[in-house]
Design a protein around this motif. Sequence first.
Motif, PDB file in Angstrom:
ATOM      1  N   GLU A  17       0.832  -1.202   0.000  1.00  0.00           N
ATOM      2  CA  GLU A  17       0.000   0.000   0.000  1.00  0.00           C
ATOM      3  C   GLU A  17       0.872   1.260   0.000  1.00  0.00           C
ATOM      4  O   GLU A  17       0.624   2.209  -0.758  1.00  0.00           O
ATOM      5  N   ALA A  18       1.903   1.270   0.843  1.00  0.00           N
ATOM      6  CA  ALA A  18       2.775   2.441   0.932  1.00  0.00           C
ATOM      7  C   ALA A  18       3.585   2.633  -0.342  1.00  0.00           C
ATOM      8  O   ALA A  18       3.730   3.760  -0.834  1.00  0.00           O
ATOM      9  N   LEU A  19       4.107   1.540  -0.895  1.00  0.00           N
ATOM     10  CA  LEU A  19       4.874   1.649  -2.129  1.00  0.00           C
ATOM     11  C   LEU A  19       4.018   2.158  -3.279  1.00  0.00           C
ATOM     12  O   LEU A  19       4.477   2.959  -4.111  1.00  0.00           O
ATOM     13  N   LEU A  20       2.766   1.706  -3.326  1.00  0.00           N
ATOM     14  CA  LEU A  20       1.849   2.140  -4.385  1.00  0.00           C
ATOM     15  C   LEU A  20       1.597   3.640  -4.297  1.00  0.00           C
ATOM     16  O   LEU A  20       1.681   4.360  -5.300  1.00  0.00           O
ATOM     17  N   LEU A  21       1.332   4.144  -3.099  1.00  0.00           N
ATOM     18  CA  LEU A  21       1.063   5.576  -2.938  1.00  0.00           C
ATOM     19  C   LEU A  21       2.300   6.419  -3.210  1.00  0.00           C
ATOM     20  O   LEU A  21       2.217   7.483  -3.830  1.00  0.00           O
ATOM     21  N   GLU A  22       3.449   5.978  -2.725  1.00  0.00           N
ATOM     22  CA  GLU A  22       4.679   6.731  -2.974  1.00  0.00           C
ATOM     23  C   GLU A  22       4.980   6.783  -4.465  1.00  0.00           C
ATOM     24  O   GLU A  22       5.432   7.818  -4.989  1.00  0.00           O
ATOM     25  N   PHE A  23       4.707   5.692  -5.172  1.00  0.00           N
ATOM     26  CA  PHE A  23       4.930   5.666  -6.613  1.00  0.00           C
ATOM     27  C   PHE A  23       3.992   6.645  -7.319  1.00  0.00           C
ATOM     28  O   PHE A  23       4.406   7.364  -8.238  1.00  0.00           O
ATOM     29  N   GLY A  72      -0.712  18.729 -10.606  1.00  0.00           N
ATOM     30  CA  GLY A  72      -0.292  18.436  -9.239  1.00  0.00           C
ATOM     31  C   GLY A  72      -1.413  18.548  -8.235  1.00  0.00           C
ATOM     32  O   GLY A  72      -1.562  17.696  -7.350  1.00  0.00           O
ATOM     33  N   ILE A  73      -2.229  19.591  -8.355  1.00  0.00           N
ATOM     34  CA  ILE A  73      -3.298  19.825  -7.372  1.00  0.00           C
ATOM     35  C   ILE A  73      -4.505  18.937  -7.656  1.00  0.00           C
ATOM     36  O   ILE A  73      -4.933  18.135  -6.822  1.00  0.00           O
ATOM     37  N   VAL A  74      -5.061  19.080  -8.864  1.00  0.00           N
ATOM     38  CA  VAL A  74      -6.272  18.335  -9.203  1.00  0.00           C
ATOM     39  C   VAL A  74      -5.987  16.836  -9.239  1.00  0.00           C
ATOM     40  O   VAL A  74      -6.770  16.025  -8.729  1.00  0.00           O
ATOM     41  N   GLY A  75      -4.853  16.458  -9.846  1.00  0.00           N
ATOM     42  CA  GLY A  75      -4.529  15.042  -9.927  1.00  0.00           C
ATOM     43  C   GLY A  75      -4.383  14.418  -8.564  1.00  0.00           C
ATOM     44  O   GLY A  75      -4.860  13.300  -8.314  1.00  0.00           O
ATOM     45  N   GLY A  76      -3.725  15.117  -7.632  1.00  0.00           N
ATOM     46  CA  GLY A  76      -3.568  14.584  -6.280  1.00  0.00           C
ATOM     47  C   GLY A  76      -4.887  14.398  -5.572  1.00  0.00           C
ATOM     48  O   GLY A  76      -5.131  13.376  -4.918  1.00  0.00           O
ATOM     49  N   ILE A  77      -5.776  15.397  -5.698  1.00  0.00           N
ATOM     50  CA  ILE A  77      -7.085  15.310  -5.028  1.00  0.00           C
ATOM     51  C   ILE A  77      -7.938  14.196  -5.637  1.00  0.00           C
ATOM     52  O   ILE A  77      -8.518  13.365  -4.921  1.00  0.00           O
ATOM     53  N   VAL A  78      -8.002  14.174  -6.984  1.00  0.00           N
ATOM     54  CA  VAL A  78      -8.856  13.196  -7.653  1.00  0.00           C
ATOM     55  C   VAL A  78      -8.358  11.780  -7.405  1.00  0.00           C
ATOM     56  O   VAL A  78      -9.122  10.876  -7.027  1.00  0.00           O
ATOM     57  N   ILE A  79      -7.064  11.563  -7.608  1.00  0.00           N
ATOM     58  CA  ILE A  79      -6.519  10.219  -7.442  1.00  0.00           C
ATOM     59  C   ILE A  79      -6.600   9.777  -5.990  1.00  0.00           C
ATOM     60  O   ILE A  79      -6.943   8.625  -5.686  1.00  0.00           O
ATOM     61  N   GLY A  80      -6.313  10.682  -5.048  1.00  0.00           N
ATOM     62  CA  GLY A  80      -6.382  10.331  -3.630  1.00  0.00           C
ATOM     63  C   GLY A  80      -7.789   9.958  -3.202  1.00  0.00           C
ATOM     64  O   GLY A  80      -8.000   8.940  -2.525  1.00  0.00           O
ATOM     65  N   THR A  81      -8.758  10.753  -3.610  1.00  0.00           N
ATOM     66  CA  THR A  81     -10.150  10.462  -3.248  1.00  0.00           C
ATOM     67  C   THR A  81     -10.620   9.150  -3.871  1.00  0.00           C
ATOM     68  O   THR A  81     -11.260   8.319  -3.213  1.00  0.00           O
ATOM     69  N   ALA A  82     -10.285   8.976  -5.153  1.00  0.00           N
ATOM     70  CA  ALA A  82     -10.708   7.753  -5.838  1.00  0.00           C
ATOM     71  C   ALA A  82     -10.044   6.523  -5.227  1.00  0.00           C
ATOM     72  O   ALA A  82     -10.665   5.462  -5.107  1.00  0.00           O
ATOM     73  N   ALA A  83      -8.780   6.640  -4.828  1.00  0.00           N
ATOM     74  CA  ALA A  83      -8.077   5.500  -4.244  1.00  0.00           C
ATOM     75  C   ALA A  83      -8.708   5.081  -2.923  1.00  0.00           C
ATOM     76  O   ALA A  83      -8.839   3.882  -2.630  1.00  0.00           O
ATOM     77  N   VAL A  84      -9.124   6.041  -2.101  1.00  0.00           N
ATOM     78  CA  VAL A  84      -9.764   5.710  -0.823  1.00  0.00           C
ATOM     79  C   VAL A  84     -11.132   5.084  -1.049  1.00  0.00           C
ATOM     80  O   VAL A  84     -11.485   4.063  -0.440  1.00  0.00           O
ATOM     81  N   GLU A  85     -11.917   5.684  -1.944  1.00  0.00           N
ATOM     82  CA  GLU A  85     -13.256   5.156  -2.207  1.00  0.00           C
ATOM     83  C   GLU A  85     -13.204   3.766  -2.837  1.00  0.00           C
ATOM     84  O   GLU A  85     -14.088   2.936  -2.589  1.00  0.00           O
ATOM     85  N   ALA A  86     -12.179   3.499  -3.628  1.00  0.00           N
ATOM     86  CA  ALA A  86     -12.050   2.191  -4.271  1.00  0.00           C
ATOM     87  C   ALA A  86     -11.453   1.147  -3.336  1.00  0.00           C
ATOM     88  O   ALA A  86     -11.426  -0.033  -3.678  1.00  0.00           O
ATOM     89  N   GLY A  87     -10.947   1.578  -2.187  1.00  0.00           N
ATOM     90  CA  GLY A  87     -10.384   0.645  -1.223  1.00  0.00           C
ATOM     91  C   GLY A  87      -8.947   0.261  -1.495  1.00  0.00           C
ATOM     92  O   GLY A  87      -8.462  -0.732  -0.966  1.00  0.00           O
ATOM     93  N   PHE A  88      -8.252   1.053  -2.311  1.00  0.00           N
ATOM     94  CA  PHE A  88      -6.847   0.761  -2.583  1.00  0.00           C
ATOM     95  C   PHE A  88      -5.935   1.186  -1.442  1.00  0.00           C
ATOM     96  O   PHE A  88      -4.854   0.646  -1.274  1.00  0.00           O
ATOM     97  N   THR A  89      -6.351   2.185  -0.681  1.00  0.00           N
ATOM     98  CA  THR A  89      -5.507   2.703   0.389  1.00  0.00           C
ATOM     99  C   THR A  89      -6.382   3.330   1.472  1.00  0.00           C
ATOM    100  O   THR A  89      -7.605   3.451   1.310  1.00  0.00           O
ATOM    101  N   SER A  90      -5.759   3.734   2.566  1.00  0.00           N
ATOM    102  CA  SER A  90      -6.476   4.331   3.687  1.00  0.00           C
ATOM    103  C   SER A  90      -6.242   5.831   3.734  1.00  0.00           C
ATOM    104  O   SER A  90      -5.243   6.344   3.202  1.00  0.00           O
ATOM    105  N   ASN A  91      -7.157   6.539   4.409  1.00  0.00           N
ATOM    106  CA  ASN A  91      -7.025   7.983   4.552  1.00  0.00           C
ATOM    107  C   ASN A  91      -5.760   8.365   5.310  1.00  0.00           C
ATOM    108  O   ASN A  91      -5.086   9.341   4.981  1.00  0.00           O
ATOM    109  N   ILE A  92      -5.421   7.596   6.322  1.00  0.00           N
ATOM    110  CA  ILE A  92      -4.282   7.928   7.162  1.00  0.00           C
ATOM    111  C   ILE A  92      -2.982   7.848   6.363  1.00  0.00           C
ATOM    112  O   ILE A  92      -2.112   8.716   6.470  1.00  0.00           O
ATOM    113  N   LEU A  93      -2.822   6.821   5.541  1.00  0.00           N
ATOM    114  CA  LEU A  93      -1.596   6.689   4.765  1.00  0.00           C
ATOM    115  C   LEU A  93      -1.480   7.807   3.733  1.00  0.00           C
ATOM    116  O   LEU A  93      -0.381   8.310   3.480  1.00  0.00           O
ATOM    117  N   ILE A  94      -2.605   8.202   3.134  1.00  0.00           N
ATOM    118  CA  ILE A  94      -2.561   9.316   2.179  1.00  0.00           C
ATOM    119  C   ILE A  94      -2.040  10.571   2.866  1.00  0.00           C
ATOM    120  O   ILE A  94      -1.214  11.315   2.327  1.00  0.00           O
TER     121      ILE A  94
END
Length: 492
Positions: free
Chosen positions: A329-335, A356-378
């Motif tokens: 999970e951590a390696l995926l987010l760092e990548f 940088g701004i929109v991509g980070g927000i969109v990808i971060g939100t989508a990753a949490v909703e899809a269950g790929f990662t947790s809010n805390i790690l983001i």
Amino acid sequence: MLKDHLITSIVDNFSHMNDFSEKHFLTANDVAVDVFFLKNFVDVKELHKTIKNILSFEEPLLFRNIFHLLPFVSTELFPVEKGKDELAKKLEKGWVTLSFSSEPETLLLLALVKVENRSLSQPENEAIIIGPQVGFNEDLNTNISLIRRILPSKKLYIKEFSVGQEISKIVTIMYIEGLANPLDVEQIEKRLETLNTKVDTILNAAQLSQLLEDNAYSLFPTIRLTERPDDAALTLLKGRIIVLTENSSYALSLPSRMTDFLHSSEDVNLRWPIAIFIRTIRLFAVLLSIILTPLYVGALTYHYEVIPEALLTSIGSSRSRVPFPPLLEALLLEFIIELLREAGARLPTKVGQTIGIVGGIVIGTAAVEAGFTSNILIMLVALGALASFITPSYLMGTIVRFIRFPMILLAGSLGFFGIASGIFFLLLHAVRQYSLGSPYTLPVFPFSSKGIRSLFLYLPIEKIIKGNVFKKAAFTLKSYDSPTKKGKDIDE
């Protein structure tokens, strides 16, 4: 005739170049004048004016008679015995060759180089709020003049070297006599002279820095690059050496310490409490960027007991839908963060900021909703990325981001013991590095109490500039046993 043979060889060597020009004239005194030059390098208007003055000259056309007709530029008498190779190098640098039939043993060279420079602008990668807002450009003479304007001192020494066997480039070193260590000056001169016989050419200062490093396989950058003239001037006042290269908008600072990469030229313009505060933040930001995500991975993988119960419940709830172990999970987010950073840097400025701004927000939100990662790690990964951007040096900031990946792998495989082992390895590797033969980790190791105080305790400006700095020795005549240029791998 040796001169005719030399001219024939030059014409044969350059005739395939579409910008090579050869002109033939006859003066009023029946003296044949041959002119050879590369038109894309030469100021053609100034050349036309010079040739017109020479052709209208009524006295015997000898070099000693026509110097007053030449423009106020560099001139050189070139004996034909030097050969075509030396003459070819002059032509390739923009010199104009004039051959007079009245001077059978010598050629006249004129430096009528057409200078096309980028206008001075703000530094792109070392922006500051308080201080000069001008950076170097690609013209060597302009860069030297920018430093001279800040330090108009007769003690400022400038020495010029040529580097490259096939295509030579001018490299200039600058230092202040009485402040710079003579051993450092001698060392950099030897390295440049040696380098001239080993490489065909260099393209810019960044390549030169890698060729001058004590250990090319070091993990850390041991030579600092700056694009700020005020930073270069401050470096000179510290007793260091500045190296400038033609066609490069960066200056090299030698020798460099590891702590220099965490300091900014803006520090001297801030009031001392603010400077202390910011320098402390930078140091903790680097440590935070390296260990924050690895601590999360190590704690969740091996050390649940160190997490408070209330926080553990929150983490468990956040990770309930995540199918991956903390390491993956951590390696995926760092990548993903590195992808966004690299994309933002390569795209045009306005588009890059949006990515940088929109991509980070969109990808971060989508990753949490899809269950790929947790809010805390983001949140932790974002904090680590922000902390790495605080580093004033781009080179050191990049290394800090790179170090996170092996640290995460160590945390995922060995827990906190792996993190401690990684930090120990980094410290051991750092203390074994040298910059221009000087220990890289000064003043921590070897220890210097005065140097340690300067890392954080930034004194009021009146204490710093009080007295004549040019009468205070900024060096100690001491040589260190440096493993210079051995080319060893990381910690062998």
